[in-house]
Design an enzyme around this catalytic site. Sequence first.
Site, PDB file in Angstrom:
ATOM      1  N   ASN A  62       2.919  -5.234 -10.440  1.00  0.00           N
ATOM      2  CA  ASN A  62       1.848  -5.008  -9.465  1.00  0.00           C
ATOM      3  C   ASN A  62       0.556  -5.648  -9.963  1.00  0.00           C
ATOM      4  O   ASN A  62       0.358  -5.784 -11.179  1.00  0.00           O
ATOM      5  CB  ASN A  62       1.634  -3.493  -9.293  1.00  0.00           C
ATOM      6  CG  ASN A  62       0.573  -3.171  -8.244  1.00  0.00           C
ATOM      7  OD1 ASN A  62       0.556  -3.759  -7.169  1.00  0.00           O
ATOM      8  ND2 ASN A  62      -0.336  -2.270  -8.576  1.00  0.00           N
ATOM      9  N   ILE A 106       3.526   3.876  -2.165  1.00  0.00           N
ATOM     10  CA  ILE A 106       4.009   4.214  -3.506  1.00  0.00           C
ATOM     11  C   ILE A 106       5.531   4.212  -3.467  1.00  0.00           C
ATOM     12  O   ILE A 106       6.133   4.846  -2.598  1.00  0.00           O
ATOM     13  CB  ILE A 106       3.457   5.586  -3.939  1.00  0.00           C
ATOM     14  CG1 ILE A 106       1.927   5.493  -4.012  1.00  0.00           C
ATOM     15  CG2 ILE A 106       4.054   6.018  -5.272  1.00  0.00           C
ATOM     16  CD1 ILE A 106       1.246   6.825  -4.222  1.00  0.00           C
ATOM     17  N   GLU A 144       4.491   6.540 -12.327  1.00  0.00           N
ATOM     18  CA  GLU A 144       3.116   7.042 -12.209  1.00  0.00           C
ATOM     19  C   GLU A 144       2.195   5.938 -11.713  1.00  0.00           C
ATOM     20  O   GLU A 144       2.180   4.832 -12.279  1.00  0.00           O
ATOM     21  CB  GLU A 144       2.644   7.538 -13.575  1.00  0.00           C
ATOM     22  CG  GLU A 144       1.600   8.615 -13.462  1.00  0.00           C
ATOM     23  CD  GLU A 144       1.071   8.976 -14.838  1.00  0.00           C
ATOM     24  OE1 GLU A 144      -0.139   9.203 -14.952  1.00  0.00           O
ATOM     25  OE2 GLU A 144       1.873   9.004 -15.787  1.00  0.00           O
ATOM     26  N   MET A 163       0.800  -1.228   0.000  1.00  0.00           N
ATOM     27  CA  MET A 163       0.000   0.000   0.000  1.00  0.00           C
ATOM     28  C   MET A 163       0.835   1.282   0.000  1.00  0.00           C
ATOM     29  O   MET A 163       0.331   2.349   0.326  1.00  0.00           O
ATOM     30  CB  MET A 163      -0.967   0.005   1.191  1.00  0.00           C
ATOM     31  CG  MET A 163      -1.951  -1.158   1.193  1.00  0.00           C
ATOM     32  SD  MET A 163      -2.828  -1.371  -0.381  1.00  0.00           S
ATOM     33  CE  MET A 163      -3.991  -0.015  -0.247  1.00  0.00           C
ATOM     34  N   THR A 203     -10.303 -14.500  -6.499  1.00  0.00           N
ATOM     35  CA  THR A 203     -10.178 -15.831  -7.111  1.00  0.00           C
ATOM     36  C   THR A 203      -9.441 -15.733  -8.440  1.00  0.00           C
ATOM     37  O   THR A 203      -8.588 -16.565  -8.759  1.00  0.00           O
ATOM     38  CB  THR A 203     -11.594 -16.419  -7.359  1.00  0.00           C
ATOM     39  OG1 THR A 203     -12.305 -16.302  -6.142  1.00  0.00           O
ATOM     40  CG2 THR A 203     -11.557 -17.856  -7.783  1.00  0.00           C
ATOM     41  N   HIS A 244      -3.602  -5.201  -9.772  1.00  0.00           N
ATOM     42  CA  HIS A 244      -4.588  -4.175  -9.442  1.00  0.00           C
ATOM     43  C   HIS A 244      -5.994  -4.738  -9.669  1.00  0.00           C
ATOM     44  O   HIS A 244      -6.253  -5.356 -10.711  1.00  0.00           O
ATOM     45  CB  HIS A 244      -4.360  -2.942 -10.332  1.00  0.00           C
ATOM     46  CG  HIS A 244      -5.282  -1.812 -10.005  1.00  0.00           C
ATOM     47  ND1 HIS A 244      -5.057  -0.964  -8.940  1.00  0.00           N
ATOM     48  CD2 HIS A 244      -6.446  -1.415 -10.574  1.00  0.00           C
ATOM     49  CE1 HIS A 244      -6.044  -0.082  -8.885  1.00  0.00           C
ATOM     50  NE2 HIS A 244      -6.899  -0.330  -9.864  1.00  0.00           N
TER      51      HIS A 244
END
Length: 215
Positions: free
Chosen positions: A119, A104, A155, A102, A184, A121
Site C-alpha cells: 500500500n 480495509i 492492522e 479505500m 509527485t 500512504h
Amino acid sequence: MGEKNPARTGQKMRVLAVLCSGSGTNLQAIINAIRAKELSARIAVVISDNPAAFALRRAADAGIATVVVDQKLFPTRAEADTEIARHLARYAVELVVLAGYMRILTSALVRQYRNRIINIHPALLPAFKGSHAVRDALRAKVSVTGVTVHVVTEELDSGPIIMQREVAVYDGDTEETLLARIHTVEHVLYPEVIRLFTEGKIQIDNEKVHIVNNR
Ligand code: GRF
C-alpha cells in the site's frame, strides 16, 4: 519454517493487480513506468470497489482488464473479498498493489496474500495513519511529512515499511498544494518499489523488510 512465501524467498513478482477506488494517478504512474520499460511487470487486472472510479477508465484506455467488486452488492465484506480473491487467482496475480483503495481488506484475504500486498500512504508512517493523513499533518503543523510504501497486514497502516520519502511542508500550504507535492513523490516511489519486487530484491522476514542488492 519451510514456508513457500515468494516474498520470503525473494522470488520475482511480475504479475500485478492494482486495486483503486478513485482517480488512479498512481495506477497511471505504474502504467507509464511499464510503458517506458522502467518496470518489467504486467498489470493483469485493475479491481475497484467503485464503479465510477476514474482509475477504471485509465485501465481500460491502457487495455487492462477491469473488475468492479462493489461491496454494496455483497452481504458481507468477507464475501466481497472472496470475490476479489477469485479474480486474483484467475489472473494468477503475484503482487497486489493498493493504490488509493479505500476499503480495509479482510484478515482472510491479507493472510492468503501475506507479504504480497502493498500500500502507499501519504505520510511518514507511523505518523498520521488513516484516511486524512494530509489534513492531519497540516493541522499538526509539521514541517516535514512524506510518503510510505508498506506491506499490508491486518492492522490498518501498520505493516512493515518498505520505503519512505520526505516531503517538505511549506508556509501557506493547503491540503491541495501539499497533496499535489505528495503525489509527485508517490508517482516516482511506487514504481520504484514495485521494480524491486519484480527483480526479487525484497525479502520480508519476521515483519522486517530487507532490500537486497539494490543498485
Ligand atoms: C494517494 O495519495 C495514496 O497515498 C492514498 O490514496 C491516494 C490515491 O490517489 N492511499 P490516486 O487515486 O492514485 O490518484
